[in-house]
Each structure stands twice: as structure tokens, then as C-alpha cells.
Design a protein around this motif. Structure first.
Motif, mmCIF file in Angstrom:
data_model
loop_
_atom_site.group_PDB
_atom_site.id
_atom_site.type_symbol
_atom_site.label_atom_id
_atom_site.label_comp_id
_atom_site.label_asym_id
_atom_site.label_seq_id
_atom_site.Cartn_x
_atom_site.Cartn_y
_atom_site.Cartn_z
ATOM 1 N N SER A 472 -70.841 -90.196 -20.610
ATOM 2 C CA SER A 472 -69.671 -89.321 -20.608
ATOM 3 C C SER A 472 -68.581 -89.932 -21.488
ATOM 4 N N ARG A 473 -68.093 -89.145 -22.435
ATOM 5 C CA ARG A 473 -67.038 -89.629 -23.325
ATOM 6 C C ARG A 473 -65.775 -89.984 -22.521
ATOM 7 N N PHE A 477 -64.078 -93.657 -22.365
ATOM 8 C CA PHE A 477 -62.714 -93.835 -22.877
ATOM 9 C C PHE A 477 -61.834 -94.509 -21.825
ATOM 10 N N ILE A 478 -61.911 -94.024 -20.581
ATOM 11 C CA ILE A 478 -61.115 -94.627 -19.501
ATOM 12 C C ILE A 478 -61.483 -96.100 -19.341
ATOM 13 N N SER A 479 -62.776 -96.384 -19.342
ATOM 14 C CA SER A 479 -63.237 -97.765 -19.150
ATOM 15 C C SER A 479 -62.778 -98.654 -20.296
ATOM 16 N N ALA A 480 -62.956 -98.192 -21.520
ATOM 17 C CA ALA A 480 -62.625 -99.019 -22.681
ATOM 18 C C ALA A 480 -61.125 -99.281 -22.775
ATOM 19 N N ILE A 541 -56.116 -95.414 -13.555
ATOM 20 C CA ILE A 541 -55.643 -94.356 -12.648
ATOM 21 C C ILE A 541 -54.915 -93.263 -13.436
ATOM 22 N N LEU A 542 -54.058 -93.678 -14.373
ATOM 23 C CA LEU A 542 -53.303 -92.714 -15.174
ATOM 24 C C LEU A 542 -54.235 -91.858 -16.035
ATOM 25 N N PRO A 548 -58.983 -84.385 -19.142
ATOM 26 C CA PRO A 548 -59.848 -83.333 -18.589
ATOM 27 C C PRO A 548 -61.302 -83.777 -18.545
ATOM 28 N N GLU A 549 -62.078 -83.084 -17.734
ATOM 29 C CA GLU A 549 -63.502 -83.382 -17.666
ATOM 30 C C GLU A 549 -64.183 -83.034 -18.983
#
Length: 632
Positions: A472-473, A477-480, A541-542, A548-549
Motif C-alpha cells: 500500500s502506497r 509513505f506513513i512508515s517512511a 498519527i497525523l 486518504p485510503e
């Protein structure tokens, strides 16, 4: 239940002959697998005490360091008796708080007030100890009060009272409904938090391994450009205290000396030896065995005739000690309120990550309602235990994440081991001679053990990432983004954090001439931005809240198996769901059409196959389990 069963257990899980049989690697014979002891396993007394002792040993270094550093370098450098009392208070307080957290108590009337039962404690093998997060706040605030003419012990009492007031914030967090907690802390946020905690702890373990935490952070004083300016007296502009020289026993060497590295390395070598040749029982007890082996090596070694184990700490310790033999009063220091509040936000994030990691290594689901209840109970336990810690003259307590590494290594998640941990910690505090023995273990030896334990917390975080959809992109992105900032400031926090013994000098916000209130705000912001698992988790969290999904992708039936790459003779015979002659027909189209058209032809071939139901004989090699076909 007989006495033998009570002491040693019964059944296959407690077959000591099989458990104590050494491992013979590479022999091809089946080895006795290490038994996993789940949360509710009724461990016999002997195993409970042994497992609990490992947890106590693994946390004692991190547990006693904050109060020792505060009392030695901020409260009173020369009062050894006061420093020993600080260690005693920390041990007893942590033992009591561990028992509370492991037990989990129901809070009366909360079901009527909140519509759900609230708890104090997680009910997991989750131990409590003095938090490192509050260390810089205590140091800076006490030094500031002493500069204003307040005595060190009185200043410490003011910080205890301030901590009690600010701990109420975590009580508020603990009563937030479980649905909101799950929404704020989805799996991707928990994976980021646990991973960053593991990275931070592993760095701390490296500081111990090289000789000690404080001297590691002072290693810059050995640089050629400042070394000649370091010393005592007005002629030396750079103070020698604290310095880069580490004390292990009676040996004083610069941080990272080969002698210290060798002591820690002996622990790691013995861990490898146990993993290769140790029995199942030894592998379950590898933490304490490796630590005792390193302690033995340190005990029989010396440096120019000086011992690495300081027996004077044992002889100087009183036979029995307890809480309140020293009293500091309870006061309040307003400038410390804002950084304290931020520190409690940090420990809230840390505790949620710790509970998640404990669930993971305890083989418990993080998608259950019980998981949410345990987070609520653990946050409440943090708050209650921090208030109790102030009453017990000790610094705030929080969950200790490094013990998740012990669970992973020993394969014991039974809460009875947690009760035993609390018992050992209290006993070490009351019987000060035991505390003297523990504190006589060289930091380098503790570092060799803790760096391995802490790395297991990092592995738990990586394992949580493995459960996510990293294709999942959005998740990537959140992880990176969160790991970029979180890991960055963990590796090098001094973009936002003052170096030790150099308050208000970080270029991000120099504040030496600020008011006391602004200094408090500045210190809180500095801690927030320089604590990797805090700022990284907040970013996760932010982003989780605003991104969006991912849009749904078209489902393409055609696929290529990795095993087929390079196989020209069997190019795509089994790549289309359905197989047989219909799949072969679709394959013919794949060889000469674009990818999208190939997928369409594959679907048409599948429809033809369903309509005609042509039976096709397959060789045994071509047979595939139904589950595998469905997966493809």
C-alpha cells in the motif's frame, strides 16, 4: 497439588531431563523444542523465580541509572549514602509498581460512570521501572533551582510534587474510549512506535557496552580541539565533570576502551555458545547465564592490578534499607510543568508501543477487545505508579520495553514470572547487600547483555511491520516519513537537544536568557522533538489521520510466479487461475498481447472453462492444492 508439583511442575513441559539435555548442532537429530509458556501458564515456583530474576537483571541497569545520575550530578555529588538510597528507592518502587501492573485491578464504580470496566494494570508480563524520559527535566530543573539558592534535596522534593500533579494527564488519557485509542494508534502507528523504541534502546545499550551512559555522552571532551581546555579550576574553560572517563569497578578508562568492549563481548559470545550447545532449559535462562558469565570474567580480570568489580559497593551498603529513610519533602516548581506534561505525553505513546510489543512476543492478538483493555489499564498504571513513586521518593515510573526482549528469548510470557520480578526487585532494594552486588556489575558487562535484549524489541517492531500491507502506497509513505524523522533524531538528537552539561545551547532554540517560563516551554519542545519514538509516532498519527485510503486497483487474474522466471520451457503454463487447456489457451494470448489485454483474455478463458467443464488429466507434478490455486 503436591510440593514437588508446586516447586518444579509436572508434565512434558517440565521434563527436566529433556529440558537439560545439551544441544548437539549439525547432528541431524531432532532437538527438544523450547517450550513457550503463555500468559496464564501456572509456572512452578522454581521456574517463576528463575525467569523473574532474568527480568530483574535485564532492567536493573536502566532502572537505577536515572536516579543515580540525578543524585550524583545534580543533587549532591559527594553524598554517596544519598546516592545509594536513591537506588534502593528506585528498586523497591519499581517492584511494587510491577506487581500492580502485572496483577491488574478493577476500579470500582467505573462501569456505572463510564459505561465500561476500567482497570489499573495491564495483566501482562509487563514490568515497571524508572523512566529515562524525565531524566533531563529533573537534571535541568534541579540545577536551575540550585543556581537560585535552593538546596539540592529540597529541589528534588519540588520535582517530585510537580511530577505528581502532571501525572493526572495520563489518567485522562487512560479513560479515553478504546475505539478512539484504536483510531489514534492503528497497527502502522504501533509498528513505528515499537521500532523506534527498539532503535533508541539499542543505542542506549551501546553506551553501556562502551563503559557507561554519562561518559559516552561526554566523549566529545576527548577531541583534540578541546582536550587541552578540559580540567579543574578557572584556567580551564571546560569543566572535567562530567567527563568521558568511565568507571567500571576501580578501573577508569575512556569510553570505548578495548578492555570495556571485551567485557561486554564475553556476554555476547556466551549467548551464541548457549544457542549452539545449550539445553532447552539453558536457552530459556540464557539472559541470566550470559550475564553471570560476563560478571565472572570481570571478577577474575583486572587492569594493571585494579579490579573491574568494585566490592566496596557491597561492603558499604547497609544490611537492610527501605523507603523513607531519607525524605525530601513534596513541593512544586512551576517552570517544570510544561516539559513534564510533554514528558507524560511521550510516556503515553511509549506505553502503548510497549503493550503492543508485549502482545506480539506473548503471542496475543492486537485486534481484540482485551488488547484495548490492557492499554487502558497500562496507561492508568503508569499514572498511578508515577504518583506513588513521588510518595516513595522516587522518579516517575513507566513500562519497561526492554523486557519484551527477555520474553522473546526465554519464551516465557507467564504473569507468574512478572510476580517473581516484582519480588526480586523489592528484595534487592530491602536487602541492600543484594543491591550492592547488582550495582557492582560493570556497566560494560550490562551493556553486552542489554544491547542484545534491546535489539529484540527492534525485531518485534519489524515483525509488526511484516503484518502490514507494505504494498500500500499510503502505509509505505506513513512508515517512511515517520521513521525518517524518528530514526534520524534517535541517531542524532542534538539538532534539537542540548548536549549533556550544556543547557540551553542547541542552535534550534537558544534560550539562556529566556524567562523561567519560556525555558520550561523550550525544554519541553526540545524533549518532544529529540525523542525519536515520540515525534515519529506523532507524525505517523497525523499522517494516518489526513491521508486518504489508497484507491482500489483493478483485479488482474493473470499473474507470473517467481519460480517461473528464467524457465523458458514452462513459461506461463500455471500462471492463470483455472489451469488446464483453458489456461494454456489464455497463455497463447499472453505471449503476443499487452498486459491489460492478456488479463482480459485470461478471464474469458476462465469463463469458457466453467461453461464447458472439460476434464483434463494432470500429472502429479502439475497437481496443486486447492488452497494454493485460490491464493494465486
Amino acid at each position: 497439588m503436591g510440593i514437588k508439583t508446586f516447586l518444579f511442575g509436572e508434565g512434558e513441559g517440565y521434563n527436566y531431563r529433556a529440558l537439560c539435555m545439551p544441544t548437539v548442532p549439525y547432528c541431524g537429530k531432532a532437538q527438544h523444542p523450547a517450550k513457550f509458556y503463555p500468559l496464564d501458564e501456572p509456572l512452578p515456583l522454581f521456574i517463576s523465580l528463575l525467569m523473574g530474576l532474568q527480568h530483574a537483571f535485564s532492567m536493573v541497569g536502566g532502572l537505577i541509572t536515572p536516579p543515580y545520575v540525578v543524585f550524583r550530578f545534580s543533587v549532591d555529588f559527594l553524598d554517596v549514602e544519598l546516592q545509594q538510597y536513591a537506588i534502593v528507592a528506585a528498586l523497591i518502587t519499581s517492584g511494587i509498581c510491577t506487581l500492580i501492573n502485572v496483577t491488574r485491578f478493577k476500579i470500582p464504580f467505573t462501569k456505572k460512570l463510564f459505561g465500561r470496566q476500567l482497570y489499573v494494570g495491564s495483566g501482562l508480563l509487563s514490568v515497571m521501572g524508572t523512566s529515562f524520559t524525565f531524566l533531563p527535566i529533573f537534571e535541568i530543573s534541579i540545577r536551575q533551582m540550585k543556581a537560585d539558592g535552593i538546596e539540592g534535596t529540597t529541589a528534588y522534593g519540588k520535582m517530585l510534587g510537580t511530577s505528581m500533579v502532571c501525572a493526572v494527564l495520563e489518567i485522562f488519557f487512560s479513560v479515553v474510549p478504546g475505539k478512539i485509542i484504536k483510531a489514534i494508534f492503528p497497527p502502522v502507528v504501533c509498528a513505528v512506535t515499537v521500532t523506534l523504541i527498539g532503535i533508541a534502546l539499542t543505542g542506549t545499550g551501546m553506551k553501556y557496552w562502551g563503559g557507561g551512559v554519562v561518559c559516552a555522552e561526554m566523549i566529545w571532551k576527548t577531541h583534540d580541539q578541546v582536550a587541552d581546555s578540559v580540567g579543574f579550576g578557572e584556567e580551564y574553560p571546560v569543566s572535567a565533570i562530567p567527563g568521558p572517563t568511565c568507571q567500571n569497578g576501580s578501573v577508569y578508562l575512556t569510553y570505548g576502551s578495548a578492555e570495556f568492549i571485551g567485557l561486554g563481548f564475553s556476554v555476547l559470545i556466551f549467548l551464541v555458545f548457549i544457542e549452539l550447545f545449550g539445553s532447552t532449559f539453558m536457552k530459556n535462562c540464557n539472559v541470566i547465564l550470559a550475564l553471570l558469565f560476563g560478571y565472572m570474567i570481570a571478577g577474575v580480570s583486572n587492569y594493571d592490578g585494579l579490579p573491574y568489580v568494585d566490592s566496596s559497593k557491597i561492603t558499604a551498603a547497609p544490611a537492610i534499607n527501605f523507603l523513607w529513610t531519607q525524605w525530601f519533602g513534596i513541593g512544586f516548581y512551576a517552570p517544570a510543568v510544561i516539559p513534564m506534561i510533554i514528558a507524560y505525553i511521550v510516556t503515553t505513546v511509549e506505553t502503548i508501543g510497549d503493550v503492543t510489543a508485549t502482545h506480539e512476543v506473548s503471542e496475543l492478538s492486537v485486534k481484540s477487545k482485551e488488547y484495548t483493555r490492557r492499554i487502558q489499564g497500562s496507561l492508568m498504571s503508569d499514572a498511578v505508579c508515577s504518583i506513588l513513586a513521588s510518595l516513595f521518593t522516587s522518579m516517575p515510573n513507566t513500562t519497561f520495553s526492554q523486557n519484551n526482549g527477555v520474553i522473546a528469548l526465554t519464551k516465557c510470557a507467564s504473569r507468574r514470572a512478572g510476580y517473581a520480578t516484582g519480588f526480586w526487585l523489592i528484595l534487592m532494594g530491602i536487602l541492600s547487600k543484594i543491591a550492592g552486588v547488582i550495582t557492582s556489575i560493570p556497566d560494560a558487562v550490562l551493556g553486552g547483555m542489554t544491547i542484545f535484549l534491546f535489539a529484540n524489541v527492534l525485531v518485534s517492531g519489524i515483525n509488526l511491520f511484516a503484518s502490514l500491507n507494505l504494498k500500500s502506497r499510503r502505509i509505505r509513505f506513513i512508515s517512511a516519513m515517520s521513521l525518517a524523522v524518528g530514526a534520524g533524531v534517535t541517531v542524532w538528537p542534538y539538532a534539537f537537544l542540548d548536549m549533556r552539561a550544556s543547557s540551553y545551547t542547541a542552535a534550534f532554540w537558544e534560550c539562556a536568557d529566556c524567562s523561567e517560563t519560556m525555558k520550561g516551554v523550550r525544554n519541553g519542545v526540545s524533549i518532544l522533538l529529540s525523542t525519536g519514538y515520540c515525534i515519529g509516532s506523532l507524525i505517523a498519527i497525523l499522517l494516518n489521520g489526513i491521508l486518504p485510503e489508497d484507491p482500489e486497483e483493478p483485479n488482474i487474474k493473470g499473474s507470473v510466479h517467481w519460480s517461473m522466471i528464467g524457465d523458458e520451457t514452462n513459461a506461463f503454463d500455471k500462471s492463470i487461475v483455472g489451469g488446464g487447456t483453458a489456461a494454456s489457451a489464455a497463455t497463447a494470448g499472453l505471449s503476443s498481447t499487452p498486459e491489460g489485454e492478456a488479463g482480459a483474455e485470461g478471464e474469458e478463458g476462465e469463463e469458457d472453462m466453467v461453461q464447458e467443464e472439460v476434464p483434463v488429466e494432470k500429472s502429479p507434478d502439475e497437481e496443486a492444492p486447492e488452497e494454493t490455486q485460490e491464493t494465486a
